[in-house]
Design a protein around this motif. Sequence first.
Motif, PDB file in Angstrom:
ATOM      1  N   HIS A  75       0.858  -1.185   0.000  1.00 30.77           N
ATOM      2  CA  HIS A  75       0.000   0.000   0.000  1.00 30.77           C
ATOM      3  C   HIS A  75       0.897   1.239   0.000  1.00 30.77           C
ATOM      4  O   HIS A  75       2.122   1.125   0.103  1.00 30.77           O
ATOM      5  N   SER A  81       0.721   3.502   2.264  1.00 30.23           N
ATOM      6  CA  SER A  81       0.850   3.987   3.652  1.00 30.23           C
ATOM      7  C   SER A  81       2.297   4.152   4.131  1.00 30.23           C
ATOM      8  O   SER A  81       2.560   5.038   4.955  1.00 30.23           O
ATOM      9  N   ARG A 140       0.211  -6.638  -4.783  1.00 34.74           N
ATOM     10  CA  ARG A 140      -0.335  -7.703  -3.925  1.00 34.74           C
ATOM     11  C   ARG A 140      -0.527  -8.969  -4.741  1.00 34.74           C
ATOM     12  O   ARG A 140      -0.781  -8.895  -5.942  1.00 34.74           O
ATOM     13  N   GLU A 143      -2.666   7.900  -1.221  1.00 34.80           N
ATOM     14  CA  GLU A 143      -2.695   7.954   0.228  1.00 34.80           C
ATOM     15  C   GLU A 143      -2.860   9.409   0.635  1.00 34.80           C
ATOM     16  O   GLU A 143      -2.389  10.302  -0.062  1.00 34.80           O
ATOM     17  N   GLY A 185     -10.773   3.838   2.190  1.00 36.58           N
ATOM     18  CA  GLY A 185     -10.617   3.550   3.610  1.00 36.58           C
ATOM     19  C   GLY A 185      -9.984   4.756   4.283  1.00 36.58           C
ATOM     20  O   GLY A 185      -9.204   5.484   3.678  1.00 36.58           O
ATOM     21  N   PHE A 207      -6.148   8.591   4.880  1.00 37.54           N
ATOM     22  CA  PHE A 207      -7.083   7.850   4.020  1.00 37.54           C
ATOM     23  C   PHE A 207      -6.295   7.227   2.879  1.00 37.54           C
ATOM     24  O   PHE A 207      -5.144   7.607   2.617  1.00 37.54           O
TER      25      PHE A 207
HETATM   26  N1  PHE Z   1      -3.612   1.329   3.386  1.00 40.28           N
HETATM   27  C1  PHE Z   1      -5.016   0.941   3.358  1.00 40.28           C
HETATM   28  C2  PHE Z   1      -5.189  -0.137   2.284  1.00 40.28           C
HETATM   29  O1  PHE Z   1      -4.341  -0.327   1.483  1.00 40.28           O
HETATM   30  C3  PHE Z   1      -5.890   2.107   3.048  1.00 40.28           C
HETATM   31  C4  PHE Z   1      -5.899   3.117   4.145  1.00 40.28           C
HETATM   32  C5  PHE Z   1      -4.975   4.149   4.150  1.00 40.28           C
HETATM   33  C6  PHE Z   1      -6.835   3.061   5.179  1.00 40.28           C
HETATM   34  C7  PHE Z   1      -4.986   5.093   5.168  1.00 40.28           C
HETATM   35  C8  PHE Z   1      -6.865   3.985   6.179  1.00 40.28           C
HETATM   36  C9  PHE Z   1      -5.946   4.979   6.185  1.00 40.28           C
HETATM   37  O2  PHE Z   1      -6.221  -0.794   2.242  1.00 40.28           O
END
Ligand code: PHE
Length: 330
Positions: free
Chosen positions: A162, A164, A188, A203, A276, A298
């Motif tokens: 991700h 993140s 993935r 992100e 998300g 998010f």
């Molecule tokens: N990293 C999460 C995903 O890949 C998404 C997400 C990012 C959720 C930041 C909350 C906060 O599903």
Amino acid sequence: MKTWYEAIESAQNVERIEEIRIAIFGKKGELAEAFAAMKNAPDDQKASIAKELNEHKNALGVLLSERKAVLQLQELEAAMKAEAIDVTLYGPTPLRGALHPVMETMDRIVDYFVSMNFSVQTGPMVEDDFHNFEALNLPKHHPARDMQDTFYFNDQMLLRTHTSPVQIRTMLQSKPPIRMIAPGSVFRRDYDITHTPMFHQVEGLLVDKEGAVSFANLKFILEDFLKYMFGDVNVRFRPSFFPFTEPSAEVDISCIFCGGEGCRVCSKTGWLEVLGCGIVDPNVFEAVGYKDVSGYAFGLGVERFAMLIHRVGDLRSLFEGDLRLLEQMR
Ligand code: PHE
């Protein structure tokens, strides 16, 4: 001699004229022969024979070149007609490149957040365990790691699952306040009509003083963003779980295909999940050494947005490079 006049008049092409010219004027042609034969004629007739032959010679010469000129012109005109190019006809349209629908969607998403004063950050696609998991409150053996089927190089290195980890890198490199987005590819181990092993996320992270960032702030910006992307849709926040946010939510928009009545695309629910989000978990701040701050984060999948915007049923078709399909999405 006399028959040549008619032959020249009735010649139909330049080639035939040339044959006739050689037959008359050539080294072994009729004129040469006639002049040669003259020496056998009686002396008193030689002058008149020569005169007559010279008259034919001149007249035939003129006639030949006139007829040749006429035939040449005819042939030229015929050739021009046959090879004519109609410059008013349409040619084949040259193929022009265009942005891929996924990149176009990504640009649109980025544009929104840039307009809201978010900076754009990037990070490596080959990540380590710390940035991708550990610092995001996903310790080893934590069951939530199973949510993300990871491509590992070895114990420590992996393809980021991700975007993140870019939150972590940005927080480690700078001081609060932070307002950033991180667009990029993620990986993935997944492959079906809604999953490809590589896809794109954007992100978002906002960090400010303790108590300065609330769920209401998050709700406001995401609602505004989703209306910017999808027009007049309803937006709903549904409680969910992410290790790096608490509380967490998944965000749905009312189904853009049926308007919320329930259809095949939204599985009769009237809602489509699009991202998300949540309030940054204190453990994440602790991992990067931030104190007395609050924030929201998010994350969203760009392909999911592109599929909804362009009404593509199978995610994999976005990556097959079929120009016929891509052109329909202009
Ligand atoms: N990293 C999460 C995903 O890949 C998404 C997400 C990012 C959720 C930041 C909350 C906060 O599903």
